[in-house]
Scaffold this motif. Sequence first.
Motif, PDB file in Angstrom:
ATOM      1  N   UNK A 495      17.339 -33.496 -13.022  1.00  0.00           N
ATOM      2  CA  UNK A 495      17.940 -32.549 -13.957  1.00  0.00           C
ATOM      3  C   UNK A 495      19.403 -32.370 -13.588  1.00  0.00           C
ATOM      4  N   UNK A 496      20.190 -31.849 -14.522  1.00  0.00           N
ATOM      5  CA  UNK A 496      21.570 -31.478 -14.225  1.00  0.00           C
ATOM      6  C   UNK A 496      21.586 -30.212 -13.373  1.00  0.00           C
ATOM      7  N   UNK A 497      22.641 -30.053 -12.621  1.00  0.00           N
ATOM      8  CA  UNK A 497      22.767 -28.874 -11.779  1.00  0.00           C
ATOM      9  C   UNK A 497      23.076 -27.661 -12.652  1.00  0.00           C
ATOM     10  N   UNK A 498      22.252 -26.624 -12.552  1.00  0.00           N
ATOM     11  CA  UNK A 498      22.360 -25.436 -13.378  1.00  0.00           C
ATOM     12  C   UNK A 498      21.891 -24.243 -12.562  1.00  0.00           C
ATOM     13  N   UNK A 499      22.123 -23.060 -13.061  1.00  0.00           N
ATOM     14  CA  UNK A 499      21.743 -21.868 -12.311  1.00  0.00           C
ATOM     15  C   UNK A 499      20.242 -21.810 -12.042  1.00  0.00           C
ATOM     16  N   UNK A 500      19.423 -22.365 -12.945  1.00  0.00           N
ATOM     17  CA  UNK A 500      17.971 -22.329 -12.765  1.00  0.00           C
ATOM     18  C   UNK A 500      17.397 -23.670 -12.331  1.00  0.00           C
TER      19      UNK A 500
END
Length: 661
Positions: A495-500
């Motif tokens: 996944x892409x780096x994100x807050x969740x």
Amino acid sequence: MRFRQVHLDFHTSEAILGIGSQFSRSQFQNMLRIGHVDSITIFSKCHHGWAYHPSEANTMHPHLSFDLLGEMIDAAHEIGVKTPVYLSAGLDEKLARRHPEWLIRDAEDRTRWVRDFMTPGYHEFCFNTPYLDILLAQIHEVVSNYDADGIFLDIVGIRECRCQYCVAALRETGQDPRDEAAVAALGERTYLNYTRRVRETIDAVKPGLPVFHNSSHQLRGRRDLAHVNSHLELESLPTGGWGYDHFPLSARYVQSLGMDYLGMTGKFHTSWGEFGGYKHPNALRFETALSLAHGAKCSIGDQLHPSGLMDEATYALIGAAYAEVEAKEPWCRGTSSVADIAVLSLEAARVACPDAQEKDERTHLADAGAVRILTEGHYLYDIVDVEADFSRYKVLILPDEVPVWSELRDALNIFTANGGKVLATGRSGLNVAGDTFMLELGLDWKGTNPYQPSYFHPDFPPGSLLPASFVMYGEGQLVELNGGRSLGRRENPYFNRDVFTFSSHLHTPSAGEDNGPGMIESQNGIYIAWNVFGDYADNGHLILKEMVLHALSRLLPRPSLRCDLPARGIATLQYQAEGNRYINHLLYASPVLKGRVEVIEDIVPLQDVAVSLRLPTFASIKRVYLAPSMEELTYMAGEYGEINYTVPYLENHQMVVLELV
């Protein structure tokens, strides 16, 4: 134009007394001899605005009591040294304080260079004001009264200006000064009018006198701007912020224009305006050799002390480099570049492209990254614009974001139909709108990969790379095969780096799945689905270079030159028609970043450098030797008609001369 020039600055405040008080004709001449100098650009007018000679068109420096310009010209000419004359065209600080309404202004009415008059520094003039007539009178006076060997005009170029003169000019023609395009177009007209009037002013007195307008950067793709000059001087001080990659990029474009040109560096530890700063002699030896290797003559910047006394340490430093240049000149006159590969400059393509959309400035790194990879791979290459004759080359590179419009597509199709190969990367090959792929490279473009970073798993021959998935930091493209063959697959992270959704410190690892091709080979060339050139210039990730070099090994299996120099080594090949000979230049030095300055200090000699050259005229080679030592080299014919030789010793720079019958 001479090979061993000095560009002598003299920007001297009116707050300093005794200007030129220690000038000595004999000392001036002696320094030029020590420096092996054969041309020196000297000054009529400085950035402060003062003249250094009696003047009716200007005001002589208040603390100068004699004709310093005339004395320098007479002294130099007496010993056979040429004297182009410098005028600060864009800056004149004494006049800026008298006529601030003539200065370039932005939309917020701020001035250029320094934005106010409470900050030390200079302010740039608009040539769409009465200032231009004053400047032309100053030029006319110099050309009329002095035996100048040329005119050097500094701090000029296309500028966007909203001074009241420019605002009025736009409104008089029904245009809106809030319209960026109208302001830009007026800036073009203003600059070209200035260059035309300068030429007319000079030709009225001395037709054909050499003129150079220094804007610091020769815009790739604007041949019209190059040809307002009689020759080009490529300002490129490696320690002054340009770096050691800058000059080869400019030179490999400029030499293809067929104009006489020189490479301008400086004696300074950092840059212009520095007193008491001296770079290591080895740095100047390398920088001047770099100019020769790219078909250029040499210029070294210096700055005269207000007293008028030439600095002995400076001319001993310059002399160490120019003594070598002097010995090498016979093999460096009238040369032309030999190249297998052309890089279609991203900068030049955007200049030529109809309705091109400006991208993030970081994408301008693509040209620099291409130069770095090709130089480290020791390929022979030129940087070209869309007006170039592509048929001269075997491979044409479109770095990262080169848009393709109908005329360029047709030229590329002719190139490939005649056997040429294309290497395109990233968004290169898309139309101007960026939604359709315009080239036949064995693929269908599906869009931009939403995952960043993504990964590349190469399918290269065993041993060429570790069997791994390599992170690609920059933007990637989604492509599918359509007649091409995959040379490696694209993998996405979980996944892409994100807050969740984030994992680890930097980015998420590859999920290990085949998400389509990342590098495709077809009959017409190879496509790589990432901006490899700009990213290499930005972060130097080795896999990016390996991808390009692998692609070139397939597109150009028998390059004209191979050698075993280290990555920082430089190899070029020039042809000298007058001598009917090829000159192979080999250079090696390793700049080190010390704080914010790239420094060359130690030059490590190399031994037994092996070179293989494929020349169309191999059968007619008469002799091979080192220049200027004239040491004969033994050579052998290879399996495919190449000539092989070994350079026994390389310290900084070596020329190998291949004379033809």
